[in-house]
Design an enzyme around this catalytic site. Structure first.
Site, PDB file in Angstrom:
ATOM      1  N   PHE A 181      23.136  -9.454 -39.731  1.00  0.00           N
ATOM      2  CA  PHE A 181      22.340  -9.859 -40.881  1.00  0.00           C
ATOM      3  C   PHE A 181      20.980  -9.165 -40.848  1.00  0.00           C
ATOM      4  CE2 PHE A 181      25.394 -13.081 -41.902  1.00  0.00           C
ATOM      5  CZ  PHE A 181      25.148 -13.425 -43.219  1.00  0.00           C
TER       6      PHE A 181
ATOM      7  N   HIS B  57      30.924 -13.982 -42.071  1.00  0.00           N
ATOM      8  CA  HIS B  57      30.619 -14.307 -40.679  1.00  0.00           C
ATOM      9  C   HIS B  57      31.207 -15.668 -40.323  1.00  0.00           C
ATOM     10  CE1 HIS B  57      27.732 -11.021 -39.945  1.00  0.00           C
ATOM     11  NE2 HIS B  57      27.575 -11.096 -41.247  1.00  0.00           N
TER      12      HIS B  57
ATOM     13  N   VAL C 135      25.906 -11.895 -32.351  1.00  0.00           N
ATOM     14  CA  VAL C 135      26.280 -10.656 -33.033  1.00  0.00           C
ATOM     15  C   VAL C 135      25.947 -10.750 -34.514  1.00  0.00           C
ATOM     16  CG1 VAL C 135      28.196  -9.131 -33.657  1.00  0.00           C
ATOM     17  CG2 VAL C 135      28.056 -10.068 -31.342  1.00  0.00           C
ATOM     18  N   CYS C 136      26.254 -11.893 -35.115  1.00  0.00           N
ATOM     19  CA  CYS C 136      26.009 -12.071 -36.554  1.00  0.00           C
ATOM     20  C   CYS C 136      24.526 -11.978 -36.892  1.00  0.00           C
ATOM     21  CB  CYS C 136      26.570 -13.404 -37.021  1.00  0.00           C
ATOM     22  SG  CYS C 136      28.361 -13.556 -36.815  1.00  0.00           S
ATOM     23  N   THR C 137      23.669 -12.461 -36.018  1.00  0.00           N
ATOM     24  CA  THR C 137      22.227 -12.378 -36.263  1.00  0.00           C
ATOM     25  C   THR C 137      21.778 -10.925 -36.304  1.00  0.00           C
ATOM     26  OG1 THR C 137      21.864 -14.528 -35.212  1.00  0.00           O
ATOM     27  CG2 THR C 137      19.953 -13.071 -35.403  1.00  0.00           C
TER      28      THR C 137
END
Length: 218
Positions: A49, A37, A44-46
């Site tokens: 994950f 990331h 988006v990354c949250t």
């Protein structure tokens, strides 16, 4: 030259939210997924994950470890994990690598070798760090996927791809488009019809080069 499928995954030792980890030692005799990331505390990354956090039990069933890479510090990762866990509704029970130096990103060819990340960088500065690698017990790269910043990864598809990699690993079969566990598989061209029938039973021959059989382990 960049990393290719069947290359040995570059080994490294890095600080993570689970302490110092050496990749090959951490993989052990199972499979591993490394997903990267561009920055912590990004939307988006949250969600991604969070998706991984929910799927950890499924990966464990498949003897597969997962580890994230983000170009921020362990301290930031630990704070971000609170948001991830809150969003996912479960603990983010997997390590996240501190890659503030970009050493892992460069080692895996996610960024140009001369990439420079200034202080105050944004996710756009490291946008190419949006890659998934499936690594086998032999430490070879089995599959790679790279995504743009605007497209969230489909981790159900990554899980499906892992199933397909494991299904075909060392076996003279392949999986067709959209395959799911339990569905028919394709016989490899290394087997003629007689050898395929002896090994797998009845063949569904669509073309001389396209022969289906029942999933051997279904």
């Amino acid at each position: 030259m960049g990393i290719r499928i069947n290359d040995i995954a570059p080994d490294f030792t890095a600080d993570t939210t689970a302490g110092k980890i050496s990749l090959h030692e951490w993989i052990g005799d199972g499979y591993a997924i490394l997903f990267s990331h561009p920055k912590d505390f990004t939307p988006v990354c949250t969600t991604e994950f969070g998706a991984v956090a929910r799927l950890v039990p499924e990966f464990k069933k498949r003897n597969t470890k997962v580890m994230g890479v983000s170009v921020d510090s362990v301290e930031d990762h630990q704070k971000w994990k609170q948001d991830i866990s809150a969003f996912a509704g479960t603990d983010a029970d997997f390590p996240i690598i501190d890659d503030t130096s970009l050493s892992v990103a460069k080692l895996f060819d996610m960024l140009p070798a001369d990439a420079y990340m200034p202080d105050g960088r944004t996710a756009a500065d490291s946008a190419t760090v949006r890659t998934v690698y499936i690594i086998g017990p032999d430490k070879k790269i089995r599959l790679m996927m790279t995504y743009p910043m605007s497209v969230g990864r489909n981790f159900a598809e990554i899980l499906r791809a892992l199933d397909a990699v494991q299904k075909t690993d060392g076996a003279p079969i392949a999986t067709p488009a959209d395959w799911k566990p339990g569905q028919d598989v394709i016989v490899g061209l290394s087997l003629n019809d007689d050898a395929a029938k002896e090994k797998f039973g009845a063949l569904d021959i669509r073309f001389p080069y396209l022969r289906f059989v029942k999933d051997p382990s279904a």
